[in-house]
Structure formats: C-alpha cells, structure tokens
Design a protein around this motif. Structure first.
Motif, short mmCIF file in Angstrom:
data_model
loop_
_atom_site.label_atom_id
_atom_site.label_comp_id
_atom_site.label_asym_id
_atom_site.label_seq_id
_atom_site.Cartn_x
_atom_site.Cartn_y
_atom_site.Cartn_z
N SER A 100 0.84 -1.21 0.00
CA SER A 100 0.00 0.00 0.00
C SER A 100 0.87 1.26 0.00
O SER A 100 0.50 2.26 -0.62
CB SER A 100 -0.95 0.01 1.18
N ALA A 101 2.02 1.21 0.67
CA ALA A 101 2.92 2.37 0.66
C ALA A 101 3.46 2.61 -0.75
O ALA A 101 3.53 3.75 -1.21
CB ALA A 101 4.06 2.15 1.65
N LEU A 102 3.84 1.55 -1.44
CA LEU A 102 4.33 1.70 -2.81
C LEU A 102 3.23 2.21 -3.74
O LEU A 102 3.47 3.04 -4.61
CB LEU A 102 4.87 0.37 -3.33
N ARG A 103 2.01 1.72 -3.55
CA ARG A 103 0.88 2.16 -4.37
C ARG A 103 0.63 3.66 -4.17
O ARG A 103 0.43 4.41 -5.13
CB ARG A 103 -0.36 1.36 -4.00
N ASP A 104 0.65 4.10 -2.91
CA ASP A 104 0.45 5.52 -2.62
C ASP A 104 1.59 6.37 -3.17
O ASP A 104 1.38 7.47 -3.67
CB ASP A 104 0.33 5.75 -1.11
N PHE A 105 2.81 5.83 -3.11
CA PHE A 105 3.97 6.55 -3.64
C PHE A 105 3.84 6.72 -5.16
O PHE A 105 4.06 7.82 -5.69
CB PHE A 105 5.25 5.79 -3.30
N LYS A 106 3.45 5.66 -5.85
CA LYS A 106 3.27 5.75 -7.31
C LYS A 106 2.16 6.72 -7.66
O LYS A 106 2.25 7.47 -8.63
CB LYS A 106 2.94 4.37 -7.88
N LYS A 107 1.08 6.71 -6.86
CA LYS A 107 -0.04 7.63 -7.10
C LYS A 107 0.43 9.06 -6.92
O LYS A 107 0.04 9.95 -7.67
CB LYS A 107 -1.19 7.31 -6.14
N GLY A 108 1.27 9.31 -5.94
CA GLY A 108 1.81 10.65 -5.71
C GLY A 108 2.72 11.10 -6.84
O GLY A 108 2.73 12.27 -7.21
N LEU A 109 3.50 10.18 -7.38
CA LEU A 109 4.38 10.52 -8.49
C LEU A 109 3.62 10.80 -9.77
O LEU A 109 4.06 11.59 -10.60
CB LEU A 109 5.39 9.40 -8.74
N GLU B 90 -3.57 14.35 -7.63
CA GLU B 90 -3.64 15.10 -6.38
C GLU B 90 -5.00 15.04 -5.73
O GLU B 90 -5.24 15.70 -4.74
CB GLU B 90 -3.28 16.56 -6.66
#
Length: 72
Positions: A34-43, A47
């Motif tokens: 989930s952290a990686l998914r959120d990181f990719k979404k942020g990149l 927004e």
C-alpha cells in the motif's frame, strides 16, 4: 564463496519466518504494497484527496441535518 546458494537463502527465509511469524510478514507485505501504491499515485500527479470527497461519519451527518432542520 562470494555468492549465496539456494540453500543459504532457504535457511535465511526459515530464520526470518521463525523470528517474525507468517502473520506478521503478511501484514508487513500488505503495508509495503500500500505504501508503494500511494507513492506511485503521488508521483503520477494524481492530487485528488479521497478524504475530502468522503461522506462525513454518520454522527456528524445526522448532527448537520438536525441543525438545518432547526434553522428552518
């Protein structure tokens, strides 16, 4: 001597499972995913904040409706 064989990796994996347990490893894997998914979404520049679009909890919604009814 410089590289590990498959036997070494199996022993390391068994030790990790004995120390942490399978349930804890599963939870850590889910948290990491989930952290990686959120990181990719942020990149990606997405927004949109899902928390801003969410409905208020039932108690707050009921209170706001009661205030509106009393105001009328």
């Amino acid at each position: 001597m410089g590289s590990f064989s498959i036997g070494h990796w199996i022993i390391v994996l068994l030790i990790v499972v004995l120390i942490f347990g399978t349930k804890r490893l599963r939870n850590m894997g889910g948290d990491l995913g989930s952290a990686l998914r959120d990181f990719k979404k942020g990149l990606s520049g997405d927004e949109a904040n899902p928390q801003l679009k969410a409905d208020p909890p039932v108690g707050e919604k009921a209170q706001s409706e009661t205030k509106r009814e009393n105001a009328e």
